[in-house]
Design an enzyme around this catalytic site. Sequence first.
Site, PDB file in Angstrom:
ATOM      1  N   SER A  14       0.821  -1.225   0.000  1.00 30.27           N
ATOM      2  CA  SER A  14       0.000   0.000   0.000  1.00 30.27           C
ATOM      3  C   SER A  14       0.852   1.271   0.000  1.00 30.27           C
ATOM      4  O   SER A  14       1.805   1.412   0.775  1.00 30.27           O
ATOM      5  CB  SER A  14      -0.919   0.015   1.227  1.00 30.27           C
ATOM      6  OG  SER A  14      -1.580   1.266   1.295  1.00 30.27           O
ATOM      7  N   LYS A  15       0.461   2.207  -0.876  1.00 27.40           N
ATOM      8  CA  LYS A  15       1.153   3.492  -0.958  1.00 27.40           C
ATOM      9  C   LYS A  15       0.506   4.528  -0.036  1.00 27.40           C
ATOM     10  O   LYS A  15       0.931   5.674   0.019  1.00 27.40           O
ATOM     11  CB  LYS A  15       1.125   4.022  -2.392  1.00 27.40           C
ATOM     12  CG  LYS A  15       1.865   3.154  -3.410  1.00 27.40           C
ATOM     13  CD  LYS A  15       1.741   3.775  -4.804  1.00 27.40           C
ATOM     14  CE  LYS A  15       2.186   2.868  -5.929  1.00 27.40           C
ATOM     15  NZ  LYS A  15       3.602   2.571  -5.997  1.00 27.40           N
ATOM     16  N   THR A  61      -9.001  -1.377   2.423  1.00 25.59           N
ATOM     17  CA  THR A  61      -8.724  -1.861   1.085  1.00 25.59           C
ATOM     18  C   THR A  61      -9.075  -3.344   0.995  1.00 25.59           C
ATOM     19  O   THR A  61      -9.652  -3.915   1.922  1.00 25.59           O
ATOM     20  CB  THR A  61      -7.268  -1.519   0.666  1.00 25.59           C
ATOM     21  OG1 THR A  61      -7.103  -1.836  -0.705  1.00 25.59           O
ATOM     22  CG2 THR A  61      -6.227  -2.237   1.492  1.00 25.59           C
ATOM     23  N   LYS A  65     -13.669  -4.102   1.968  1.00 26.29           N
ATOM     24  CA  LYS A  65     -14.542  -2.942   1.729  1.00 26.29           C
ATOM     25  C   LYS A  65     -16.026  -3.254   1.939  1.00 26.29           C
ATOM     26  O   LYS A  65     -16.774  -2.421   2.441  1.00 26.29           O
ATOM     27  CB  LYS A  65     -14.335  -2.393   0.306  1.00 26.29           C
ATOM     28  CG  LYS A  65     -12.962  -1.771   0.085  1.00 26.29           C
ATOM     29  CD  LYS A  65     -12.862  -1.212  -1.322  1.00 26.29           C
ATOM     30  CE  LYS A  65     -11.505  -0.613  -1.595  1.00 26.29           C
ATOM     31  NZ  LYS A  65     -11.444   0.075  -2.892  1.00 26.29           N
ATOM     32  N   GLY A 126     -16.389  -4.665 -17.229  1.00 24.11           N
ATOM     33  CA  GLY A 126     -16.305  -5.285 -15.902  1.00 24.11           C
ATOM     34  C   GLY A 126     -17.511  -4.892 -15.076  1.00 24.11           C
ATOM     35  O   GLY A 126     -18.081  -3.805 -15.253  1.00 24.11           O
ATOM     36  N   GLY A 128     -17.640  -5.885 -11.454  1.00 22.82           N
ATOM     37  CA  GLY A 128     -17.341  -6.268 -10.078  1.00 22.82           C
ATOM     38  C   GLY A 128     -17.448  -5.073  -9.142  1.00 22.82           C
ATOM     39  O   GLY A 128     -18.091  -4.062  -9.454  1.00 22.82           O
ATOM     40  N   ALA A 130     -15.274  -2.878  -8.290  1.00 22.49           N
ATOM     41  CA  ALA A 130     -14.655  -1.642  -8.782  1.00 22.49           C
ATOM     42  C   ALA A 130     -15.656  -0.842  -9.612  1.00 22.49           C
ATOM     43  O   ALA A 130     -15.742   0.390  -9.500  1.00 22.49           O
ATOM     44  CB  ALA A 130     -13.416  -1.970  -9.602  1.00 22.49           C
ATOM     45  N   GLY A 238      -4.764   4.160 -13.407  1.00 27.16           N
ATOM     46  CA  GLY A 238      -5.542   4.658 -12.279  1.00 27.16           C
ATOM     47  C   GLY A 238      -4.736   5.266 -11.144  1.00 27.16           C
ATOM     48  O   GLY A 238      -5.263   5.414 -10.035  1.00 27.16           O
TER      49      GLY A 238
HETATM   50  P1  ATR Z   1     -13.236  -5.950  -8.364  1.00 27.33           P
HETATM   51  O1  ATR Z   1     -13.822  -5.865  -7.001  1.00 27.33           O
HETATM   52  O2  ATR Z   1     -11.808  -5.460  -8.473  1.00 27.33           O
HETATM   53  O3  ATR Z   1     -14.106  -5.348  -9.407  1.00 27.33           O
HETATM   54  P2  ATR Z   1     -14.149  -8.638  -8.929  1.00 27.33           P
HETATM   55  O4  ATR Z   1     -15.393  -8.379  -8.163  1.00 27.33           O
HETATM   56  O5  ATR Z   1     -13.422  -9.932  -8.733  1.00 27.33           O
HETATM   57  O6  ATR Z   1     -13.062  -7.534  -8.655  1.00 27.33           O
HETATM   58  O7  ATR Z   1     -14.488  -8.430 -10.477  1.00 27.33           O
HETATM   59  C1  ATR Z   1     -13.536  -8.670 -11.463  1.00 27.33           C
HETATM   60  C2  ATR Z   1     -14.118  -8.221 -12.809  1.00 27.33           C
HETATM   61  O8  ATR Z   1     -13.134  -8.386 -13.823  1.00 27.33           O
HETATM   62  C3  ATR Z   1     -15.332  -9.019 -13.247  1.00 27.33           C
HETATM   63  O9  ATR Z   1     -16.183  -8.141 -13.964  1.00 27.33           O
HETATM   64  C4  ATR Z   1     -14.712 -10.078 -14.160  1.00 27.33           C
HETATM   65  O10 ATR Z   1     -15.614 -10.607 -15.096  1.00 27.33           O
HETATM   66  P3  ATR Z   1     -16.609 -11.844 -14.682  1.00 27.33           P
HETATM   67  O11 ATR Z   1     -17.644 -11.255 -13.767  1.00 27.33           O
HETATM   68  O12 ATR Z   1     -17.197 -12.306 -15.965  1.00 27.33           O
HETATM   69  O13 ATR Z   1     -15.724 -12.853 -14.011  1.00 27.33           O
HETATM   70  C5  ATR Z   1     -13.669  -9.233 -14.846  1.00 27.33           C
HETATM   71  N1  ATR Z   1     -12.531  -9.960 -15.447  1.00 27.33           N
HETATM   72  C6  ATR Z   1     -11.453 -10.491 -14.819  1.00 27.33           C
HETATM   73  N2  ATR Z   1     -10.584 -10.983 -15.697  1.00 27.33           N
HETATM   74  C7  ATR Z   1     -11.095 -10.771 -16.942  1.00 27.33           C
HETATM   75  C8  ATR Z   1     -10.664 -11.045 -18.274  1.00 27.33           C
HETATM   76  N3  ATR Z   1      -9.518 -11.661 -18.524  1.00 27.33           N
HETATM   77  N4  ATR Z   1     -11.466 -10.657 -19.297  1.00 27.33           N
HETATM   78  C9  ATR Z   1     -12.633 -10.039 -19.068  1.00 27.33           C
HETATM   79  N5  ATR Z   1     -13.107  -9.732 -17.835  1.00 27.33           N
HETATM   80  C10 ATR Z   1     -12.345 -10.107 -16.779  1.00 27.33           C
END
Ligand code: ATR
Length: 269
Positions: A14-15, A61, A65, A126, A128, A130, A238
């Site tokens: 962590s920074k 972190t 969270k 994505g 997830g 984030a 980022g």
């Molecule tokens: P975070 O909290 O950082 O968002 P997460 O909840 O694990 O982490 O979500 C990771 C995201 O990255 C998800 O949207 C995942 O897609 P899936 O829901 O289909 O698994 C996406 N992801 C990870 N690796 C990927 C890849 N190689 N190509 C496309 N999407 C990817």
Amino acid sequence: MQRFAVIGNPIEHSKSPQIHSAFAAQEGIEIHYQRVLAEPDDFISTVNQLQEQGLIGLNITLPFKVLAHANCLQLNEYAQAAGAVNTLSFNQGDWQGANTDGIGLLRDLEKNIGLSLSDQRVLIIGAGGATRGIVLPLIEAGIAELCIANRSLSRAEELVSLFADRSQISACALADIKHESYDLVINATSASLSNQVPAIPAAVISSTTFCYDLAYANDDTAFMLWAKSHKAQGCSDGLGMLLEQAAESYFIWRGFRPETAALFPLLRP
Ligand code: ATR
């Protein structure tokens, strides 16, 4: 001396101590800011101990969270929308949660990079945690359209359903992304961490598209290299979001808004 900390697992990378100490120096004070490693089973007791020892504020972190969110008595609107807390304060022992990630992204895009988000068409890759953290601030910035595309469509649909009152948001599978360009494409997947680029059509990029990767590294991420190879107008990782979310946390705790510009060269040797 006031005490602050960041808690996570892992945490040694962590920074935050470096960033917050620099902010304190700007304010003309000294603070004590430590890294705290916790296990999921002892997260709550560790936070309570820190609070009893007089800690003023705590950054949360990964992977805590969502757990922090579940244990807060009060949440600000961004923490509610994100379902996650990255900034904790204490009010007579009660946990007060905020989420500054989305505001951090907005400040980096608008203030540091100079983009205007009003009426823009935005694609987020994505669905997830984030992504969930950045949706509300993007909508509040006045964007015209937000498409959340994910490898698994159901996860994107679930996320969009949380913002059902906002007509400009839609969900789609990566394979179904329309072959037309967006003003802003945000990579919110964890793919960059394993040096991969999500399978998205190059047609989402035109010469006026800006590409932003929520991940950061010392060198260009795989997504940034992909954006450059398709002649995007510009791209960024980022790091600025990291600095700006920290500045907003500092403001919540201290009522002092630090400048971030001087920190970029320190964090990117
Ligand atoms: P975070 O909290 O950082 O968002 P997460 O909840 O694990 O982490 O979500 C990771 C995201 O990255 C998800 O949207 C995942 O897609 P899936 O829901 O289909 O698994 C996406 N992801 C990870 N690796 C990927 C890849 N190689 N190509 C496309 N999407 C990817």
